[in-house]
Design a protein around this motif. Structure first.
Motif, PDB file in Angstrom:
ATOM      1  N   ARG A 215       0.832  -1.207   0.000  1.00 63.32           N
ATOM      2  CA  ARG A 215       0.000   0.000   0.000  1.00 63.32           C
ATOM      3  C   ARG A 215       0.862   1.250   0.000  1.00 63.32           C
ATOM      4  O   ARG A 215       0.543   2.237  -0.629  1.00 63.32           O
ATOM      5  CB  ARG A 215      -0.877   0.030   1.259  1.00 63.32           C
ATOM      6  CG  ARG A 215      -2.061  -0.873   1.219  1.00 63.32           C
ATOM      7  CD  ARG A 215      -3.132  -0.382   2.168  1.00 63.32           C
ATOM      8  NE  ARG A 215      -2.793  -0.535   3.562  1.00 63.32           N
ATOM      9  CZ  ARG A 215      -2.856  -1.680   4.216  1.00 63.32           C
ATOM     10  NH1 ARG A 215      -3.207  -2.765   3.587  1.00 63.32           N
ATOM     11  NH2 ARG A 215      -2.553  -1.740   5.483  1.00 63.32           N
ATOM     12  N   ARG A 216       1.958   1.159   0.730  1.00 61.65           N
ATOM     13  CA  ARG A 216       2.797   2.331   0.883  1.00 61.65           C
ATOM     14  C   ARG A 216       3.540   2.657  -0.405  1.00 61.65           C
ATOM     15  O   ARG A 216       3.705   3.807  -0.771  1.00 61.65           O
ATOM     16  CB  ARG A 216       3.788   2.046   2.014  1.00 61.65           C
ATOM     17  CG  ARG A 216       4.673   3.189   2.367  1.00 61.65           C
ATOM     18  CD  ARG A 216       5.870   2.667   3.105  1.00 61.65           C
ATOM     19  NE  ARG A 216       5.540   2.203   4.433  1.00 61.65           N
ATOM     20  CZ  ARG A 216       6.358   1.397   5.129  1.00 61.65           C
ATOM     21  NH1 ARG A 216       7.485   0.975   4.605  1.00 61.65           N
ATOM     22  NH2 ARG A 216       6.032   1.027   6.333  1.00 61.65           N
TER      23      ARG A 216
ATOM     24  N   PHE B 203      -3.703   5.966  -2.708  1.00 63.89           N
ATOM     25  CA  PHE B 203      -5.066   5.909  -2.218  1.00 63.89           C
ATOM     26  C   PHE B 203      -5.688   7.281  -2.142  1.00 63.89           C
ATOM     27  O   PHE B 203      -5.078   8.214  -1.642  1.00 63.89           O
ATOM     28  CB  PHE B 203      -5.060   5.350  -0.795  1.00 63.89           C
ATOM     29  CG  PHE B 203      -5.725   4.038  -0.702  1.00 63.89           C
ATOM     30  CD1 PHE B 203      -7.062   3.918  -1.036  1.00 63.89           C
ATOM     31  CD2 PHE B 203      -5.034   2.914  -0.288  1.00 63.89           C
ATOM     32  CE1 PHE B 203      -7.688   2.700  -0.952  1.00 63.89           C
ATOM     33  CE2 PHE B 203      -5.654   1.699  -0.212  1.00 63.89           C
ATOM     34  CZ  PHE B 203      -6.978   1.584  -0.541  1.00 63.89           C
TER      35      PHE B 203
ATOM     36  N   PHE C 161      -9.357   8.781  -0.677  1.00 61.75           N
ATOM     37  CA  PHE C 161     -10.591   8.385  -0.009  1.00 61.75           C
ATOM     38  C   PHE C 161     -11.632   9.489  -0.104  1.00 61.75           C
ATOM     39  O   PHE C 161     -11.310  10.654  -0.295  1.00 61.75           O
ATOM     40  CB  PHE C 161     -10.329   8.126   1.476  1.00 61.75           C
ATOM     41  CG  PHE C 161      -9.268   7.116   1.732  1.00 61.75           C
ATOM     42  CD1 PHE C 161      -9.585   5.774   1.846  1.00 61.75           C
ATOM     43  CD2 PHE C 161      -7.946   7.501   1.879  1.00 61.75           C
ATOM     44  CE1 PHE C 161      -8.599   4.838   2.093  1.00 61.75           C
ATOM     45  CE2 PHE C 161      -6.957   6.568   2.132  1.00 61.75           C
ATOM     46  CZ  PHE C 161      -7.286   5.229   2.224  1.00 61.75           C
TER      47      PHE C 161
ATOM     48  N   PHE D  12     -10.918  12.212   2.521  1.00 62.16           N
ATOM     49  CA  PHE D  12      -9.594  12.838   2.396  1.00 62.16           C
ATOM     50  C   PHE D  12      -8.483  12.123   3.166  1.00 62.16           C
ATOM     51  O   PHE D  12      -7.409  11.872   2.639  1.00 62.16           O
ATOM     52  CB  PHE D  12      -9.591  14.321   2.824  1.00 62.16           C
ATOM     53  CG  PHE D  12     -10.794  15.085   2.360  1.00 62.16           C
ATOM     54  CD1 PHE D  12     -11.340  14.846   1.109  1.00 62.16           C
ATOM     55  CD2 PHE D  12     -11.396  16.024   3.169  1.00 62.16           C
ATOM     56  CE1 PHE D  12     -12.455  15.546   0.669  1.00 62.16           C
ATOM     57  CE2 PHE D  12     -12.519  16.722   2.733  1.00 62.16           C
ATOM     58  CZ  PHE D  12     -13.043  16.474   1.499  1.00 62.16           C
ATOM     59  N   HIS D  13      -8.735  11.855   4.472  1.00 65.00           N
ATOM     60  CA  HIS D  13      -7.744  11.141   5.284  1.00 65.00           C
ATOM     61  C   HIS D  13      -6.373  11.821   5.320  1.00 65.00           C
ATOM     62  O   HIS D  13      -5.348  11.169   5.185  1.00 65.00           O
ATOM     63  CB  HIS D  13      -7.598   9.690   4.819  1.00 65.00           C
ATOM     64  CG  HIS D  13      -8.748   8.846   5.256  1.00 65.00           C
ATOM     65  ND1 HIS D  13      -8.755   7.493   5.213  1.00 65.00           N
ATOM     66  CD2 HIS D  13      -9.942   9.187   5.763  1.00 65.00           C
ATOM     67  CE1 HIS D  13      -9.901   7.034   5.655  1.00 65.00           C
ATOM     68  NE2 HIS D  13     -10.636   8.042   5.993  1.00 65.00           N
TER      69      HIS D  13
ATOM     70  N   ARG E 247      -0.463  13.342  -2.597  1.00 67.60           N
ATOM     71  CA  ARG E 247       0.149  12.330  -1.734  1.00 67.60           C
ATOM     72  C   ARG E 247       0.123  10.962  -2.405  1.00 67.60           C
ATOM     73  O   ARG E 247       1.102  10.211  -2.366  1.00 67.60           O
ATOM     74  CB  ARG E 247      -0.599  12.266  -0.399  1.00 67.60           C
ATOM     75  CG  ARG E 247      -0.088  11.172   0.517  1.00 67.60           C
ATOM     76  CD  ARG E 247      -0.800  11.180   1.837  1.00 67.60           C
ATOM     77  NE  ARG E 247      -2.227  10.888   1.687  1.00 67.60           N
ATOM     78  CZ  ARG E 247      -3.108  11.009   2.666  1.00 67.60           C
ATOM     79  NH1 ARG E 247      -2.732  11.433   3.847  1.00 67.60           N
ATOM     80  NH2 ARG E 247      -4.368  10.725   2.462  1.00 67.60           N
TER      81      ARG E 247
ATOM     82  N   ASP F 168     -11.747   6.049  -3.949  1.00 66.58           N
ATOM     83  CA  ASP F 168     -13.046   5.590  -3.460  1.00 66.58           C
ATOM     84  C   ASP F 168     -13.968   6.792  -3.281  1.00 66.58           C
ATOM     85  O   ASP F 168     -13.826   7.532  -2.327  1.00 66.58           O
ATOM     86  CB  ASP F 168     -12.869   4.837  -2.136  1.00 66.58           C
ATOM     87  CG  ASP F 168     -14.156   4.168  -1.691  1.00 66.58           C
ATOM     88  OD1 ASP F 168     -15.120   4.161  -2.472  1.00 66.58           O
ATOM     89  OD2 ASP F 168     -14.196   3.653  -0.557  1.00 66.58           O
TER      90      ASP F 168
END
Lengths: 247, 449
Positions: A85-86, A91, A93, A96-97, A156, A168
């Protein structure tokens, strides 16, 4: 480098057991070419989010395979999937996260930090510039608008040049104007950088930014549409909703 | 609103338990010493004086610290609900209704805690009295006279304080426009309010003044304990004053960590979190400062006293016991508060810790970033507490003719500091372990939201 950024074979995911078993994904085969922008759509409960979670290694499929950049990652343990994942998945969302105590620039640099490297300042600056926030690098998320926060999140996600960027409902929490800006940033990352983007959405306008739309119905692929327009997608979605209601 | 308050509580048991424990222990502590003061009414002289001093001095100090920690626990748990309160307001709850929700919740928890604490205090008070009489501090003729008045009074005091703390925190949470997303960003520069600075300066100034009085006046008094009576409280006063300034201290303390972080992701995250959310972590730092200040200051005070006055006077036993009780009580309480504050704080950082996991942080990285935060808190707290302790140790050492540096017992400071640091980091590790486990439980739901 293979030409396929992400592919899933015979992907199934069931929840519960016995009488209450629910099949969120009932055997899906999909391959996403490098440099393509695909929207995944479907009525609620069609398995969109489960598909994304399995593809990202957040959730383990019940059966089937997941290949990221040609590597089969299905059986990887949590530690390796975290690194996946890193390093190889970006990603974005709906919520925002961002980390509230890091500035926009520090948030963009975070994946690099987590990998134990100092992020290249020039690269972080260039990414912020690309999403139109060059002058906001020192702002904390709290002082940015929703659309700006989401663009920081996209910068990011692009930092590590991932095999695939998974989004997503990236515009789910935004108004149509700022949603347009966010979608253009995603579109440009595909067109200019050759990034691969897979976006789950239920907004036909958002889907119209993609090269192709894949429709999911009841955990199966219910159709595809190349060069989608918002009207055509909305029509198809209405049709799918009728199918689901009819049963 | 009351029904909603109950549901909300059931949903967030950990934060509720933190407040409950703070209130319970606070009532227990203040209540049991209050019974000693009440027993004084029926006691013959000079026992009545001894009991009043024990009850008032120890109970008074306890009260100051307890009230402080109850207020900070209630503050932490309420501040962290900004998101939920923002949501309630977007669907039409007035600020008044939201404040009432917080107040009722705090009241319900506090009533339960204070009630149980009062029952405990009635029992503990009797045990404490037996201990005091068994130690020969009061004669056998004096009987236990504690009743419902002192215990209920203590409970009422704690209830009032937690109500005021909840009201202040609720006002802060409902200030400004309604909204959900904007409130998520709990990072703010957190300017100090003027009254907070005023309280801090008052406490520090009072402590320093007592230190000066010790060196210039009471050091020359015929009674060797005159110097102790003026210098003994300085470390706790200054410690409390500095604890009030905790967020500012944390921001200063985080600076060097940032420079030393290098490529370590955990140090990087910890440095920025402590600096930019100092108002949250300040609630953890405060008890660490008070704990270190009180323990180092008082233990070294007793040590100097023992060395310079080996034979003691008629009052020596009482005084030493008093000092040890103060130190033991404050340490125990502060230790519980440190653990409590970490649990309360981390209980509400689920979302953020899960966010880190989704972005590719390993569970170990998440855990160690919280441990690193705790290490920053411990380092700043121990250093600040040690400085506060100087205001007791130096004047008393001078008064007892040992000079600015005491002749012995210097090992006490590093031992206490190490114990406090271990406690702080240990509390964080324990609290984060469960938080991370929950956070990683089923991450898919995070993206399915």
């Amino acid at each position: 480098m293979t030409a396929i950024a992400l592919e899933v074979h015979e992907l199934t995911r069931t929840f519960g057991s016995g009488d209450t078993v629910v099949s969120a994904l009932a055997g899906i085969d999909l391959a996403f070419r490098r440099g393509s922008f695909t929207a995944v759509m479907g009525p609620s409960g069609s398995g969109k989010s489960t598909f994304l979670a399995c593809a990202a290694g957040l959730d383990r499929p019940t059966s089937g395979r997941v290949l990221v950049g040609g590597t089969d990652v299905t059986d990887w343990d949590e530690e390796r999937r975290t690194r996946l994942r890193r390093e190889r998945i970006g990603f974005v969302f709906q919520g925002f996260h961002l980390l509230p105590y890091l500035t926009a620039a520090q948030n963009v640099a975070l994946p690099s930090r987590l990998a134990g490297r100092r992020a290249d300042r020039g690269r972080v600056g260039a990414l912020l510039d690309r999403v139109g926030l060059a002058d906001r690098g020192h702002h904390l998320p709290g002082s940015l608008s929703g659309g700006q926060q989401q663009r920081v999140a996209i910068a990011r996600a692009l930092l590590t040049e991932p095999d695939v960027l998974l989004a997503d409902e990236p515009t789910g929490a935004l108004d149509s104007t700022t949603a347009g800006q966010v979608l253009r940033v995603l579109r440009d990352s595909v067109t200019d950088l050759g990034q691969t983007v897979v976006m789950v959405t239920h907004d036909p306008v958002a889907a119209s930014y993609a090269d192709e739309v894949v429709f999911l119905v009841d955990g199966r692929i219910g159709g595809r549409m190349a060069q989608p327009t918002a009207d055509a997608v909305a029509g198809q979605m209405a049709h799918l909703d009728e199918l689901v209601t009819a049963r | 609103m009351t029904a909603l308050a109950w549901r909300s509580l059931r949903h967030r048991p950990r934060a509720g338990i933190a407040t409950f424990l703070a209130v319970l222990l606070g009532t227990l502590l203040i209540g049991s010493f209050a019974t000693l003061a009440e027993s004084a009414a029926g006691a013959p002289a000079p026992d009545d004086g001894t009991l009043v001093i024990l009850g008032a001095v120890v109970g008074g100090w306890g009260a100051a610290i307890v009230l402080f920690s109850v207020a900070s626990t209630v503050g932490i748990t309420t501040t962290q609900r900004a998101e939920e309160i923002g949501l309630l307001r977007t669907i039409g709850a007035t600020p008044r209704q939201a404040r009432r929700l917080i107040a009722r919740e705090a009241a319900a928890i506090s009533f339960a805690g204070a009630g149980l604490g009062a029952v405990g205090a009635a029992i503990a008070g009797r045990l404490l009295f037996d201990l005091v009489r068994g130690g020969g501090l009061v004669s056998g003729r004096t009987e236990y006279g504690g009743g419902p008045v002192s215990v209920a009074g203590a409970a009422l005091l704690v209830l009032v304080v937690s109500a005021i703390a909840a009201a202040i925190a609720a006002r802060r949470a409902t200030r400004g426009p309604a909204g959900v997303l904007a409130r998520d960003s709990a990072a703010e520069r957190g300017r100090m309010r003027w009254w907070r600075i005023a309280i801090a300066l008052l406490l520090i100034g009072y402590g320093l003044a007592m230190a000066v009085v010790t060196v210039t006046v009471t050091a020359h008094d015929d009674d060797p304990y005159a110097a102790m009576s003026t210098s003994g409280s300085s470390s706790i006063l200054v410690g409390l004053g500095l604890a009030v300034l905790a967020p500012v201290l944390l921001r200063w303390g985080a600076g060097p960590v940032r420079l030393l972080a290098g490529t370590s992701a955990t140090a990087h995250l910890a440095a920025y979190n402590t600096a930019r959310r100092s108002h949250l972590l300040g609630g953890v730092l405060a008890p660490v400062v008070v704990l270190t200040a009180a323990a180092v200051g008082t233990l070294m005070l007793v040590d100097i006293d023992r060395r310079t006055l080996p034979d003691g006077t008629a009052d020596s036993d009482t005084i030493t016991l008093l000092n040890n009780v103060v130190v033991g009580m404050i340490s125990l309480f502060a230790a519980i508060m440190v653990v409590n504050a970490f649990v309360a704080m981390l209980a509400h950082r689920h979302d953020e810790l899960r966010r880190l996991r989704l972005l590719g942080a390993t569970p170990r990285q998440v855990r160690s970033s919280v441990a690193a935060e705790a290490a920053v808190v411990a380092a700043v707290g121990v250093a600040t507490g040690a400085v506060a302790a100087l205001t007791t140790v130096v004047p008393f050492a001078v008064a007892r003719d040992e000079g600015v540096v005491p002749d012995g017992g210097l090992w006490l400071a590093p031992v206490v500091a190490a114990a406090v640091a271990v406690l702080t980091v240990g509390a964080a590790r324990g609290a984060v372990r469960s938080a991370v486990r929950d956070a990683a439980g089923r991450p898919a739901t995070a993206s399915a939201r």
